[in-house]
Design a protein around this motif. Structure first.
Motif, PDB file in Angstrom:
ATOM      1  N   SER A 138      16.935  -7.312 -11.918  1.00 10.93           N
ATOM      2  CA  SER A 138      17.871  -7.969 -10.997  1.00 10.93           C
ATOM      3  C   SER A 138      19.314  -7.641 -11.344  1.00 10.93           C
ATOM      4  CB  SER A 138      17.659  -9.491 -11.039  1.00 10.93           C
ATOM      5  OG  SER A 138      16.334  -9.813 -10.675  1.00 10.93           O
ATOM      6  N   PHE A 149       1.191 -10.017   1.807  1.00 20.01           N
ATOM      7  CA  PHE A 149       1.488 -10.885   0.670  1.00 20.01           C
ATOM      8  C   PHE A 149       0.253 -11.062  -0.209  1.00 20.01           C
ATOM      9  CE2 PHE A 149       2.208 -14.817  -1.597  1.00 20.01           C
ATOM     10  CZ  PHE A 149       3.572 -14.802  -1.881  1.00 20.01           C
ATOM     11  N   ASN A 169      11.418  -7.827  -0.319  1.00 18.66           N
ATOM     12  CA  ASN A 169      11.597  -8.610  -1.538  1.00 18.66           C
ATOM     13  C   ASN A 169      10.926  -9.974  -1.440  1.00 18.66           C
ATOM     14  OD1 ASN A 169      13.487  -7.222  -3.620  1.00 18.66           O
ATOM     15  ND2 ASN A 169      14.424  -6.766  -1.647  1.00 18.66           N
ATOM     16  N   THR A 170      10.786 -10.491  -0.219  1.00 21.44           N
ATOM     17  CA  THR A 170      10.022 -11.728  -0.058  1.00 21.44           C
ATOM     18  C   THR A 170       8.546 -11.478  -0.285  1.00 21.44           C
ATOM     19  OG1 THR A 170      11.652 -12.495   1.567  1.00 21.44           O
ATOM     20  CG2 THR A 170       9.550 -13.656   1.498  1.00 21.44           C
ATOM     21  N   SER A 189       7.464  -9.230  -2.221  1.00 15.48           N
ATOM     22  CA  SER A 189       7.362  -8.946  -3.655  1.00 15.48           C
ATOM     23  C   SER A 189       7.268 -10.207  -4.503  1.00 15.48           C
ATOM     24  CB  SER A 189       8.569  -8.117  -4.119  1.00 15.48           C
ATOM     25  OG  SER A 189       8.597  -6.872  -3.457  1.00 15.48           O
ATOM     26  N   ILE A 190       7.563 -11.379  -3.917  1.00 20.64           N
ATOM     27  CA  ILE A 190       7.362 -12.626  -4.657  1.00 20.64           C
ATOM     28  C   ILE A 190       5.896 -12.778  -5.046  1.00 20.64           C
ATOM     29  CG2 ILE A 190       7.489 -15.148  -4.464  1.00 20.64           C
ATOM     30  CD1 ILE A 190       9.897 -14.809  -2.651  1.00 20.64           C
ATOM     31  N   ALA A 191       5.030 -12.129  -4.274  1.00 20.82           N
ATOM     32  CA  ALA A 191       3.596 -12.183  -4.587  1.00 20.82           C
ATOM     33  C   ALA A 191       3.294 -11.568  -5.942  1.00 20.82           C
ATOM     34  CB  ALA A 191       2.802 -11.454  -3.500  1.00 20.82           C
ATOM     35  N   ASN A 192       4.144 -10.642  -6.401  1.00 24.89           N
ATOM     36  CA  ASN A 192       3.906  -9.985  -7.674  1.00 24.89           C
ATOM     37  C   ASN A 192       3.922 -10.976  -8.847  1.00 24.89           C
ATOM     38  OD1 ASN A 192       3.682  -8.190  -9.804  1.00 24.89           O
ATOM     39  ND2 ASN A 192       5.695  -7.285  -9.542  1.00 24.89           N
ATOM     40  N   PRO A 193       5.001 -11.740  -9.079  1.00 24.61           N
ATOM     41  CA  PRO A 193       4.955 -12.719 -10.174  1.00 24.61           C
ATOM     42  C   PRO A 193       3.944 -13.835  -9.948  1.00 24.61           C
ATOM     43  CG  PRO A 193       6.967 -12.980  -8.889  1.00 24.61           C
ATOM     44  CD  PRO A 193       6.324 -11.715  -8.427  1.00 24.61           C
ATOM     45  N   VAL A 194       3.708 -14.189  -8.682  1.00 26.99           N
ATOM     46  CA  VAL A 194       2.704 -15.228  -8.400  1.00 26.99           C
ATOM     47  C   VAL A 194       1.320 -14.763  -8.843  1.00 26.99           C
ATOM     48  CG1 VAL A 194       1.534 -16.523  -6.581  1.00 26.99           C
ATOM     49  CG2 VAL A 194       4.014 -16.254  -6.508  1.00 26.99           C
TER      50      VAL A 194
END
Length: 373
Positions: free
Chosen positions: A7, A163, A289-290, A292-297
């Motif tokens: 980031s 997602f 990028n929204t 991509s939130i699935a990646n850390p989840v």
């Protein structure tokens, strides 16, 4: 570091991003040469890493391999400098040509007005941009492939399919590399071998990112195959890799990490392109990028709640370590099942967007629509 450095890097370098005119022919030539140099560099690094674990290098050999590595880094820098020089010459040449041309008043500006001649000899002026804007205003919900904003894209089924696929694919891949050290220890690999696996993972990840983009582009242009099909293929490949690691056979960790690394890298290459094609390029950054939130989840669920929980349950002794194939067998069987399910979801996305790719994306690329049944 994994959470902050990417980031921070993006925030520091975003000021250097510029929109510039392109020269497709010239840039494609330099991109191909640059890509070839990157592949050669990756192949060289992989060969050196493997040989270091098989043979014992003398200091003179290590120095030689380092010098060769530095020399292999020169061509990409030279290519970039040469491309910039040619771009500067092209801009100067274009400015000189513009000074010699006399433009008609109707050709000035950014909007091109098309004229039509009616049977009586009168000219009717129409602006395609205005007509398209009026048509778009009549539709309250944009269609697939148009420039959807973040809220509109979230309200579509395609977004949540991507997602889920991203959570399973990227999450299982990152959960694997996060636990390489403990996996190697449990399977009886030495510390050097485990470090080698971590280094090779980066190369296999690069091969997946580079190769999937090239392969998907080729089959899209040549056969009309949509990119979600390759999401399905890469997830199926990852499921095989997880199953191979779960087997615990000699050399299974090497073979399994190759498949998982290539599939994981492919996800990062295919996802942004699919997002821009399905939801349009206007808000592609926010939408991707929204997603991509699935990646850390997915990583949290699979790495902490699955791999970590099962490892702690199987661990014995005061140091809370686990030795044997049983330490990670169930975890990787669960991740293999997860990626199989994700590949089926990717197949659903493929069937949902197949006609869209044939009717919209191929025409956008100026490819004649053929009978692809």
């Amino acid at each position: 570091m994994l959470a902050l450095l990417p980031s921070i890097t993006a925030l520091l370098l975003m000021w250097f991003v510029r929109i510039t005119p392109t020269n497709e022919v010239g840039e494609k030539k330099y991109l191909n040469v640059f890509s070839l140099a990157a592949v050669v560099l990756a192949g060289y690094l992989m060969a050196v890493i493997v040989l270091e674990n098989v043979l014992t290098f003398r200091s003179s050999v290590r120095i030689s391999t380092f010098v060769i590595l530095i020399l292999l880094l020169v061509p990409p820098i030279y290519i970039a400098i040469k491309a910039e020089k040619e771009k500067a010459r092209r801009i100067i040449r274009s400015l000189l040509e513009q000074n010699q041309l006399v433009y008609d008043g109707n050709q000035l500006g950014n909007n091109f007005v098309q004229t039509r001649q009616d049977p009586e000899g009168h000219q009717e002026i129409s602006c395609d941009a205005d007509e398209e804007m009026n048509i778009n205003n009549e539709r309250t919900i944009p269609e697939r492939g148009e420039n959807l904003n973040l809220l509109q894209s979230i309200c579509t089924i395609d977004f949540w399919l991507l997602f889920f696929v991203s959570a399973c694919g990227m999450g299982s891949g990152l959960a694997t590399v996060n636990n390489v050290s403990q996996i190697g220890e449990s399977f009886g690999y030495s510390t050097i071998a485990t470090s080698t696996l971590t280094s090779l993972w980066s190369i296999w990840n690069f091969i997946g990112r580079f190769g999937s983009g090239f392969v998907s582009d080729y089959f899209l242009h040549a056969q009309g195959w949509s990119r979600p099909l390759f999401i399905t293929i890469t997830l199926a490949t990852m499921s095989i890799g997880h199953a191979v690691i779960a087997s615990g056979l000699p050399g299974a960790l090497y073979a399994g990490l190759v498949l998982v690394g290539i599939g994981y890298g492919s996800q990062w290459s295919l996802m942004p392109t699919i997002v821009s094609e399905i939801f349009g390029p206007a808000h592609m950054g926010a939408i991707f990028n929204t997603v991509s939130i699935a990646n850390p989840v997915g990583t949290y669920i699979l790495s902490v709640r699955v791999v970590g929980y099962i490892y702690d349950k199987e661990a014995t002794g005061s140091d809370n370590t686990c030795i044997g194939t049983h330490c990670f067998m169930l975890s990787f069987l669960i991740m293999a099942s997860t990626t199989v399910l994700a590949s089926l979801v990717g197949l659903i996305l493929f069937f949902r967007t197949r006609n869209f790719y044939r009717q919209v994306i191929l025409r956008r690329l100026y490819i004649p629509i053929r009978n692809l049944e």
